[in-house]
Design a protein around this motif. Structure first.
Motif, PDB file in Angstrom:
ATOM      1  N   VAL A   1     -19.743  -6.381  15.838  1.00 33.62           N
ATOM      2  CA  VAL A   1     -18.348  -6.849  15.779  1.00 33.62           C
ATOM      3  C   VAL A   1     -18.198  -8.126  16.598  1.00 33.62           C
ATOM      4  N   LEU A   2     -18.754  -8.141  17.802  1.00 33.71           N
ATOM      5  CA  LEU A   2     -18.669  -9.341  18.635  1.00 33.71           C
ATOM      6  C   LEU A   2     -19.458 -10.491  18.008  1.00 33.71           C
ATOM      7  N   ALA A   3     -20.631 -10.211  17.454  1.00 32.67           N
ATOM      8  CA  ALA A   3     -21.427 -11.262  16.817  1.00 32.67           C
ATOM      9  C   ALA A   3     -20.647 -11.901  15.670  1.00 32.67           C
ATOM     10  N   ALA A   4     -19.995 -11.086  14.858  1.00 32.49           N
ATOM     11  CA  ALA A   4     -19.209 -11.618  13.737  1.00 32.49           C
ATOM     12  C   ALA A   4     -18.024 -12.445  14.236  1.00 32.49           C
ATOM     13  N   LEU A   5     -17.376 -11.984  15.287  1.00 31.48           N
ATOM     14  CA  LEU A   5     -16.239 -12.719  15.858  1.00 31.48           C
ATOM     15  C   LEU A   5     -16.675 -14.085  16.376  1.00 31.48           C
ATOM     16  N   VAL A   6     -17.764 -14.125  17.110  1.00 33.66           N
ATOM     17  CA  VAL A   6     -18.253 -15.401  17.659  1.00 33.66           C
ATOM     18  C   VAL A   6     -18.632 -16.349  16.522  1.00 33.66           C
ATOM     19  N   ARG A   7     -19.344 -15.840  15.524  1.00 36.31           N
ATOM     20  CA  ARG A   7     -19.740 -16.686  14.389  1.00 36.31           C
ATOM     21  C   ARG A   7     -18.523 -17.240  13.647  1.00 36.31           C
ATOM     22  N   ALA A   8     -17.498 -16.431  13.497  1.00 34.62           N
ATOM     23  CA  ALA A   8     -16.319 -16.846  12.721  1.00 34.62           C
ATOM     24  C   ALA A   8     -15.376 -17.752  13.509  1.00 34.62           C
ATOM     25  N   GLN A   9     -15.136 -17.433  14.770  1.00 37.14           N
ATOM     26  CA  GLN A   9     -14.108 -18.152  15.524  1.00 37.14           C
ATOM     27  C   GLN A   9     -14.637 -19.223  16.476  1.00 37.14           C
TER      28      GLN A   9
END
Length: 182
Positions: A115-123
């Motif tokens: 979840v954190l990896a996806a958030l960092v990649r997206a935002q």
């Protein structure tokens, strides 16, 4: 006169067709977009003072000194975001950097690294972020970004590992392990 006008019209039409054909074949291909590079620093919290609280200790004097070292090391890189678990020792590790960078650390769930990896990649694509976790969560977080583990484990007595993860669009993320502080 009419025949001559007709000849000129045919000539012009032919020339325009040639111009259109040649310009289509000579258009340069658009330049490829430069790769987007995101930098993520990951680390375990600094030394804890186990006497301060049995389940949620604060930082020891050595931990506070290490947190100051972290701030000096990473403040010049201008982080865009700071992430911490919801424990005193992780928040304390980021406190000096947060004050220097004028950022409020965001709390994340270390049990859900994807979840954190996806958030960092997206935002935060193209930016730099710092993530503070625990001896048993930092390496799985690196893997969640798609990079290999740089170490087999982080021992309970080790507080000085600093991992620099580089995520380049279109490539496999890379990680470099180093150490910081005393």
């Amino acid at each position: 006169m009419l025949a001559r006008l007709f000849s000129y019209v045919l000539l012009l039409t032919g020339l325009m067709g040639l111009v259109n054909c040649s310009s289509k074949g000579e258009e340069p291909a658009p330049a490829p977009a430069p790769p987007v590079i995101t930098t993520v620093y990951l680390l375990r919290h600094a030394e804890r003072d186990d006497a301060s609280h049995p389940t949620d200790p604060t930082l020891s004097a050595a931990g506070q000194a290490r947190a100051e070292e972290l701030s000096k090391l990473l403040a010049p890189t201008a982080p865009a975001a700071l992430f911490t678990t919801d424990f005193r020792r992780t928040r304390g590790t980021l406190a000096p950097l947060a004050a220097t960078a004028n950022l409020v650390p965001q709390v994340y769930d270390a049990g859900q690294p994807t979840v954190l990896a996806a958030l960092v990649r997206a935002q935060y694509a193209g930016k730099m972020v710092v993530i503070v976790g625990h001896s048993n969560t930092v390496l799985p977080q690196i893997e969640a970004f798609g990079a290999p583990r740089p170490l087999a484990e982080i021992r309970d007595t080790e507080y000085n590992h600093l991992f620099k993860l580089t995520i380049t669009s279109g490539a496999t993320p890379t990680v470099v392990a180093s150490k910081y502080g005393q």
